[in-house]
Design a protein around this motif. Structure first.
Motif, PDB file in Angstrom:
ATOM      1  N   ALA A  85      -4.971   7.908  -3.313  1.00  0.00           N
ATOM      2  CA  ALA A  85      -5.809   7.622  -4.478  1.00  0.00           C
ATOM      3  C   ALA A  85      -6.756   8.775  -4.780  1.00  0.00           C
ATOM      4  N   VAL A  86      -7.263   9.422  -3.736  1.00  0.00           N
ATOM      5  CA  VAL A  86      -8.176  10.548  -3.943  1.00  0.00           C
ATOM      6  C   VAL A  86      -7.418  11.807  -4.327  1.00  0.00           C
ATOM      7  N   SER A  87      -6.262  12.036  -3.717  1.00  0.00           N
ATOM      8  CA  SER A  87      -5.508  13.265  -3.997  1.00  0.00           C
ATOM      9  C   SER A  87      -4.974  13.308  -5.425  1.00  0.00           C
ATOM     10  N   ASN A  88      -4.833  12.154  -6.070  1.00  0.00           N
ATOM     11  CA  ASN A  88      -4.347  12.116  -7.452  1.00  0.00           C
ATOM     12  C   ASN A  88      -5.460  12.263  -8.478  1.00  0.00           C
ATOM     13  N   VAL A  89      -6.709  12.328  -8.021  1.00  0.00           N
ATOM     14  CA  VAL A  89      -7.840  12.511  -8.928  1.00  0.00           C
ATOM     15  C   VAL A  89      -8.064  14.002  -9.139  1.00  0.00           C
ATOM     16  N   HIS A  90      -8.089  14.428 -10.392  1.00  0.00           N
ATOM     17  CA  HIS A  90      -8.251  15.852 -10.711  1.00  0.00           C
ATOM     18  C   HIS A  90      -9.744  16.190 -10.820  1.00  0.00           C
ATOM     19  N   ASN A  91     -10.380  16.124  -9.682  1.00  0.00           N
ATOM     20  CA  ASN A  91     -11.798  16.434  -9.615  1.00  0.00           C
ATOM     21  C   ASN A  91     -12.072  17.089  -8.269  1.00  0.00           C
ATOM     22  N   VAL A  92     -12.744  18.222  -8.302  1.00  0.00           N
ATOM     23  CA  VAL A  92     -12.966  18.976  -7.072  1.00  0.00           C
ATOM     24  C   VAL A  92     -13.809  18.189  -6.083  1.00  0.00           C
ATOM     25  N   ASN A  93     -14.804  17.469  -6.567  1.00  0.00           N
ATOM     26  CA  ASN A  93     -15.714  16.741  -5.691  1.00  0.00           C
ATOM     27  C   ASN A  93     -15.147  15.410  -5.202  1.00  0.00           C
ATOM     28  N   ALA A  94     -13.954  15.042  -5.683  1.00  0.00           N
ATOM     29  CA  ALA A  94     -13.375  13.756  -5.272  1.00  0.00           C
ATOM     30  C   ALA A  94     -12.957  13.758  -3.812  1.00  0.00           C
ATOM     31  N   VAL A  95     -12.792  14.940  -3.223  1.00  0.00           N
ATOM     32  CA  VAL A  95     -12.372  15.022  -1.823  1.00  0.00           C
ATOM     33  C   VAL A  95     -13.408  14.401  -0.892  1.00  0.00           C
ATOM     34  N   ASN A  96     -14.666  14.345  -1.337  1.00  0.00           N
ATOM     35  CA  ASN A  96     -15.715  13.755  -0.504  1.00  0.00           C
ATOM     36  C   ASN A  96     -15.557  12.246  -0.353  1.00  0.00           C
ATOM     37  N   GLU A  97     -14.774  11.620  -1.234  1.00  0.00           N
ATOM     38  CA  GLU A  97     -14.556  10.182  -1.164  1.00  0.00           C
ATOM     39  C   GLU A  97     -13.382   9.808  -0.280  1.00  0.00           C
ATOM     40  N   SER A  98     -12.646  10.795   0.220  1.00  0.00           N
ATOM     41  CA  SER A  98     -11.480  10.517   1.043  1.00  0.00           C
ATOM     42  C   SER A  98     -11.883  10.242   2.487  1.00  0.00           C
ATOM     43  N   PRO A  99     -11.210   9.310   3.168  1.00  0.00           N
ATOM     44  CA  PRO A  99     -11.569   8.996   4.565  1.00  0.00           C
ATOM     45  C   PRO A  99     -10.823   9.847   5.585  1.00  0.00           C
ATOM     46  N   HIS A 100     -10.230  10.970   5.153  1.00  0.00           N
ATOM     47  CA  HIS A 100      -9.397  11.739   6.082  1.00  0.00           C
ATOM     48  C   HIS A 100     -10.210  12.388   7.191  1.00  0.00           C
ATOM     49  N   ASP A 101     -11.481  12.684   6.946  1.00  0.00           N
ATOM     50  CA  ASP A 101     -12.316  13.269   8.002  1.00  0.00           C
ATOM     51  C   ASP A 101     -12.851  12.206   8.966  1.00  0.00           C
ATOM     52  N   SER A 102     -13.317  11.110   8.432  1.00  0.00           N
ATOM     53  CA  SER A 102     -13.871  10.061   9.298  1.00  0.00           C
ATOM     54  C   SER A 102     -12.787   9.361  10.110  1.00  0.00           C
ATOM     55  N   LEU A 103     -11.555   9.321   9.595  1.00  0.00           N
ATOM     56  CA  LEU A 103     -10.437   8.683  10.300  1.00  0.00           C
ATOM     57  C   LEU A 103      -9.468   9.715  10.867  1.00  0.00           C
ATOM     58  N   HIS A 104      -9.980  10.907  11.145  1.00  0.00           N
ATOM     59  CA  HIS A 104      -9.116  11.985  11.632  1.00  0.00           C
ATOM     60  C   HIS A 104      -8.454  11.622  12.959  1.00  0.00           C
ATOM     61  N   CYS A 105      -9.180  10.958  13.851  1.00  0.00           N
ATOM     62  CA  CYS A 105      -8.614  10.620  15.159  1.00  0.00           C
ATOM     63  C   CYS A 105      -7.449   9.642  15.011  1.00  0.00           C
ATOM     64  N   TYR A 106      -7.536   8.702  14.072  1.00  0.00           N
ATOM     65  CA  TYR A 106      -6.446   7.756  13.860  1.00  0.00           C
ATOM     66  C   TYR A 106      -5.229   8.451  13.246  1.00  0.00           C
ATOM     67  N   ILE A 107      -5.468   9.398  12.368  1.00  0.00           N
ATOM     68  CA  ILE A 107      -4.359  10.137  11.767  1.00  0.00           C
ATOM     69  C   ILE A 107      -3.617  10.948  12.823  1.00  0.00           C
ATOM     70  N   GLU A 108      -4.369  11.621  13.703  1.00  0.00           N
ATOM     71  CA  GLU A 108      -3.737  12.382  14.781  1.00  0.00           C
ATOM     72  C   GLU A 108      -3.030  11.444  15.760  1.00  0.00           C
ATOM     73  N   MET A 109      -3.586  10.268  15.973  1.00  0.00           N
ATOM     74  CA  MET A 109      -2.953   9.301  16.864  1.00  0.00           C
ATOM     75  C   MET A 109      -1.618   8.842  16.295  1.00  0.00           C
ATOM     76  N   ALA A 110      -1.586   8.534  14.991  1.00  0.00           N
ATOM     77  CA  ALA A 110      -0.335   8.130  14.352  1.00  0.00           C
ATOM     78  C   ALA A 110       0.698   9.249  14.407  1.00  0.00           C
ATOM     79  N   TRP A 111       0.254  10.482  14.183  1.00  0.00           N
ATOM     80  CA  TRP A 111       1.160  11.635  14.229  1.00  0.00           C
ATOM     81  C   TRP A 111       1.731  11.815  15.640  1.00  0.00           C
ATOM     82  N   ALA A 112       0.892  11.690  16.664  1.00  0.00           N
ATOM     83  CA  ALA A 112       1.358  11.859  18.044  1.00  0.00           C
ATOM     84  C   ALA A 112       2.293  10.724  18.454  1.00  0.00           C
ATOM     85  N   PHE A 113       1.965   9.489  18.092  1.00  0.00           N
ATOM     86  CA  PHE A 113       2.818   8.368  18.447  1.00  0.00           C
ATOM     87  C   PHE A 113       4.173   8.454  17.769  1.00  0.00           C
TER      88      PHE A 113
END
Length: 210
Positions: A85-113
């Motif tokens: 939802a955030v990546s499809n928004v054409h706004n430079v500041n929209a990246v601050n609304e994405s949870p990819h930094d706060s949920l980074h450990c879960y993303i790496e966990m899913a990738w490793a599993f």
């Protein structure tokens, strides 16, 4: 301003990388978990001739395979829509609304599993499946094991070297970024300590009046 743009570009890069990892984990986990379920349901077993220990090992490995991939699939399914939802928004500041930094450990966990543990359990399941299916034809099971074990060892070596190189690359980039920030801070301090011509003129004017 340049520093702000570089920070925004780095944030967008992390967002796109997290999205790519979640997509890959989603596809891989769905495929391998589906294969494990089909193998578990469709296999024809002769319980009188198959050793009990082999049956237990096959059922445990298959269950772990499905559980690991389902966990990775759950994480990617829950987080991916918010990043999309955030990546499809054409706004430079929209990246601050994405949870990819706060949920980074879960993303790496899913990738490793999905990639490391899931593929390791998948190869182990193939070995056990060959022994369960061809328990009366030991040479066929031995041939399958002789092919799968070197592949498993090569996979583990590749994963270790890949993550070591990745960590070294991230460390180098972080070190370079810190050096750039330090140089920018020094430049700002030097620029702030120097007075501009207008400020010097105002200071001399005040001194003359005093």
């Amino acid at each position: 301003m340049a520093n702000q743009h570089s920070v925004q570009a780095l944030s967008w890069r992390r967002l796109y990388l997290s999205r790519a990892k979640l997509k890959a984990s989603n596809r891989t986990s769905a495929l391998l978990a589906g294969f494990a379920m089909v193998a578990l349901v469709e296999i024809q077993l002769d319980q009188d001739e198959i050793p009990t220990g082999l049956m237990v090992a096959f059922s445990v490995c298959t269950t772990l395979l499905v559980v690991v991939h389902m966990f990775a699939l759950l994480i990617s399914t829950c987080i991916l829509p918010n990043i999309e939802a955030v990546s499809n928004v054409h706004n430079v500041n929209a990246v601050n609304e994405s949870p990819h930094d706060s949920l980074h450990c879960y993303i790496e966990m899913a990738w490793a599993f999905s990639t490391i543990f899931g593929i390791v359990f998948f190869l182990l399941d193939i070995i056990l499946l060959s022994w369960v299916k061809f328990h009366m034809y030991r040479y066929a099971a031995i041939a399958s094991t002789a092919i799968a074990i070197p592949v498993l060892i090569i996979l583990c070596i590749f994963a270790v070297n890949f993550y070591r190189n990745l960590v070294a690359h991230k460390y180098e980039r972080s070190t370079r970024g810190l050096e750039e920030l330090e140089s920018m801070a020094v430049e700002l301090d030097n620029g702030g300590s120097k007075s501009t011509p207008d400020e010097e003129g105002r200071e001399s004017h005040v001194i003359q009046h005093v």
